[in-house]
Design a protein around this motif. Sequence first.
Motif, short mmCIF file in Angstrom:
data_model
loop_
_atom_site.label_atom_id
_atom_site.label_comp_id
_atom_site.label_asym_id
_atom_site.label_seq_id
_atom_site.Cartn_x
_atom_site.Cartn_y
_atom_site.Cartn_z
N PHE A 1 43.26 48.02 32.67
CA PHE A 1 43.62 47.52 32.42
C PHE A 1 44.87 46.87 32.67
CE2 PHE A 1 41.41 49.58 29.27
CZ PHE A 1 40.89 48.49 28.72
N PHE A 2 45.28 47.43 33.25
CA PHE A 2 46.59 46.59 34.68
C PHE A 2 45.84 45.17 34.87
CE2 PHE A 2 48.67 46.24 38.32
CZ PHE A 2 50.38 45.79 37.73
N TRP A 3 44.83 45.69 36.03
CA TRP A 3 44.35 44.28 36.69
C TRP A 3 44.04 43.60 35.76
CZ3 TRP A 3 46.22 44.31 41.41
CH2 TRP A 3 46.86 45.38 41.67
N ALA A 4 43.47 43.70 35.09
CA ALA A 4 42.45 42.89 33.74
C ALA A 4 43.39 42.00 33.01
CB ALA A 4 42.09 43.38 32.72
N SER A 5 45.28 42.30 33.02
CA SER A 5 45.94 41.78 32.51
C SER A 5 46.53 40.67 33.07
CB SER A 5 47.08 42.27 32.21
OG SER A 5 47.88 43.22 33.31
N TYR A 6 46.17 40.35 33.99
CA TYR A 6 46.30 39.00 34.86
C TYR A 6 45.31 38.13 34.39
CZ TYR A 6 48.91 41.50 38.20
OH TYR A 6 49.84 42.34 39.61
N ASN A 7 45.99 36.84 34.36
CA ASN A 7 45.66 35.84 33.90
C ASN A 7 44.44 34.74 35.20
OD1 ASN A 7 46.83 35.38 31.46
ND2 ASN A 7 48.34 34.06 32.43
N TRP B 1 42.72 46.00 46.20
CA TRP B 1 41.04 45.92 46.81
C TRP B 1 41.22 47.75 47.21
CZ3 TRP B 1 38.29 42.26 47.34
CH2 TRP B 1 37.95 41.01 47.62
N ARG B 2 41.98 48.43 46.72
CA ARG B 2 42.20 49.86 46.51
C ARG B 2 41.35 49.69 45.14
NH1 ARG B 2 47.21 49.70 49.25
NH2 ARG B 2 49.12 49.27 47.07
N TYR B 3 41.43 49.56 44.51
CA TYR B 3 41.10 50.17 43.14
C TYR B 3 39.97 49.09 43.28
CZ TYR B 3 39.99 48.98 37.69
OH TYR B 3 39.01 48.90 37.34
N GLN B 4 39.13 48.06 43.50
CA GLN B 4 37.89 47.21 43.95
C GLN B 4 37.20 49.02 45.46
OE1 GLN B 4 36.49 44.26 42.81
NE2 GLN B 4 37.62 45.14 41.25
N HIS B 5 37.75 49.30 45.31
CA HIS B 5 36.81 50.25 46.67
C HIS B 5 36.45 51.81 45.43
CE1 HIS B 5 35.84 52.65 49.36
NE2 HIS B 5 37.04 54.14 49.34
N GLN C 1 34.47 44.22 33.44
CA GLN C 1 33.95 43.02 34.53
C GLN C 1 34.68 42.96 35.19
OE1 GLN C 1 33.63 39.40 32.91
NE2 GLN C 1 32.80 39.52 31.12
N LEU C 2 35.35 43.67 35.40
CA LEU C 2 36.75 44.00 36.91
C LEU C 2 36.05 44.92 37.79
CD1 LEU C 2 39.96 42.64 36.45
CD2 LEU C 2 38.70 41.76 37.93
N ALA C 3 35.59 46.06 36.60
CA ALA C 3 35.66 47.06 37.28
C ALA C 3 33.98 47.23 37.53
CB ALA C 3 35.89 48.34 36.43
N PHE C 4 33.19 46.78 36.75
CA PHE C 4 31.81 47.52 37.04
C PHE C 4 30.63 46.15 37.30
CE2 PHE C 4 33.39 50.26 34.00
CZ PHE C 4 34.01 51.17 34.23
N GLY C 5 31.47 44.78 37.18
CA GLY C 5 30.59 43.63 37.77
C GLY C 5 30.22 42.79 36.21
N GLN C 6 28.97 42.02 35.99
CA GLN C 6 29.21 41.15 35.41
C GLN C 6 27.92 41.61 33.62
OE1 GLN C 6 30.54 37.90 34.36
NE2 GLN C 6 31.31 37.79 36.09
N SER C 7 28.67 42.21 32.50
CA SER C 7 27.75 42.22 32.00
C SER C 7 28.01 42.06 30.98
CB SER C 7 28.49 44.78 31.65
OG SER C 7 27.44 44.59 30.65
N SER C 8 26.77 41.60 29.82
CA SER C 8 26.76 41.54 28.31
C SER C 8 26.90 42.20 26.97
CB SER C 8 25.62 40.96 28.22
OG SER C 8 24.24 41.23 28.52
N LEU C 9 26.98 43.30 28.42
CA LEU C 9 27.06 44.65 27.25
C LEU C 9 28.62 44.89 25.98
CD1 LEU C 9 26.12 46.59 25.91
CD2 LEU C 9 27.42 48.44 27.93
N PHE C 10 29.83 43.79 27.14
CA PHE C 10 31.20 43.80 26.57
C PHE C 10 31.41 42.48 26.34
CE2 PHE C 10 30.40 48.03 28.68
CZ PHE C 10 30.95 49.01 27.71
N ALA C 11 30.69 41.66 25.90
CA ALA C 11 30.69 40.30 25.68
C ALA C 11 31.37 39.85 24.82
CB ALA C 11 29.92 39.21 26.23
N SER C 12 32.75 38.64 25.03
CA SER C 12 33.38 38.01 24.17
C SER C 12 32.19 37.23 22.81
CB SER C 12 34.57 37.51 23.78
OG SER C 12 34.08 36.24 24.80
#
Length: 582
Positions: free
Chosen positions: A254-260, A270-274, A151-162
């Motif tokens: 997965f590094f940026w996703a590790s933040y709560n 923001w460089r990553y989001q770019h 989701q952080l990389a590609f936006g909201q998606s139900s393809l990888f929902a929990s």
Amino acid sequence: MVSSCGGESPAPTNSFLSFLSHSWQSGTCDSDEASRFLRNYAAWELNAFLWISLIGITSLLTQKLFKLFNLWIQARRIPGLPCPSFYGHSSLISRESLTDLLSDSHRRYGSVVKLWLGPTQLLVSIKDPKLIKEMLMKAKDKLPLTGKAFQLAFGQSSLFASSFDKVQKRRDSLTNELNGRLLERANVMPTKAMDCIMEKVQQIMRKGSVDCKMVSQHMAFTMLGATLFGDAFLDWSKAALYEELLMLIAKDAFFWASYNVTPFWKQGFWRYQHLCTRLKSLTQDIVQQCRKNYKIFCCMNPSSNNQTVESGMETTSGAPSCSGNVVQDNLSMQGLNNHLHAREEPCGNIMGVMFHGCLTTAGLINNMLARLATHPEIQDKIHSEIMSKKGSVKGDQHNVDTMPLLLATVYESARLLQAAPLLQRCSPEHDLRLLSGVIIPAGTVLVVPVQLVQMDDSSWGTDAGEFNPYRFLSKTGKNSDSVQKSTLFEEGAEELLDHGRCSFVFNHPDNNAAFLPFGSGTRACIGQKFAIQAVATLFASLLEQYEVKLLPGLETPSTTMKNSSVIKKFPSPEIVFVGRNT
């Protein structure tokens, strides 16, 4: 409660209004007395609010406490290591391998063990294949943080929902695409795709040897891109940039996703989001390229339009293939984007498939290249098998279903692949009752120690840590309709094959509950069949033309990679590709 003035609480609101009305009518309303009544009324209202809040919070805490005691009582019935402290095993896990800890626990307490990660967080590990199969069928959900990296990389998606309820429809749509026309496309593996891969490999080899990991990454990317987007992807000038961006995002996802909490305050984020925004733009570009090429072809040859759509394969009369374009349009608009919600991004689903597919497939290709380079005798047998089946299909196609040794090698490479150490599930609302009598409380983190199961001697034999494709084969011959792999080495499998005394039959591991590289149950990998067929076809094309060898002078890695029931990381050696006709 009493008022702040020490008097009793005032009467209800109607009495207070009556008093004000009476005082106003009589003209004797004293300002001090009115102020006192106002203070008393405010105090009464505050006391009522505090009482209600106290009762509500007490009720909530009582429920939480009841659930906690119930969790502790139910967990006492499950064997496992005692807690080293109030904080559970969290500090212990940080200092040593969780797989080693679970290995020791299963050795001491059996096939179902518990670990307290904290006073309110229970982890239950299951090792018995039968119980694993049952658990994976019943527990359909994952922990809420699952899919955050996508989701952080590609936006909201139900393809990888929990939640399985959210992801089920999308999984069904994608399964139909992967196992339908996309699988047919992967089975063909155009010669053009292989030429594109080997052109890049030759460029690298001019500088020296080829790193197994690097070439595997490029093979997986080209194979998946050509399958999803067709031949337009192979001619796309921005493919190299797309691959570079995808790997950069994969490195940090997965590094940026590790933040709560999403770290908006960090410049690196923001460089990553770019990078993610640039990848999205490139995805839109290749989608438009495919659609444009398909429309141009239909205008040039409208008579074959219906035939192409129906078959999804090569067009007639030597015309260029548009099957990849048709498949891609179907994938992006109907398959992946069916049941699309307002907040979801269409290109995000395609990027997610490319992201996940490239990482997993590259790992399998890397392990298979390394295994074949260190086992040249198996590689030679696979080449003989490929050449013996060469005339059974038209053109440059390969029917890998008729190549049991090649398929067995792919599956054995997958079994020994050092993937994620744990297969995780969760039943967040209901207790999970297994047929063995074990009751697992709701909210428990359920894990399967994949590496322990893949290395279990009781499931795979005493050679579980060795690379042995023949474990997935049986042989048929003059004296036996079906002889299992245990006799293959006693009689010499290679010798039997050479003399034509028997033929191999592939034993599919789907019925083996201990085979878990692709997961199992309701949330098993929907791309398993697609990945196996695509990788097998890729290697059929590769080994027909090239021989994979270790760099001369390089020490052969140990073939036994088992240590304390854990798969050790197999080295990624330097390799070279030698043409078969040179």
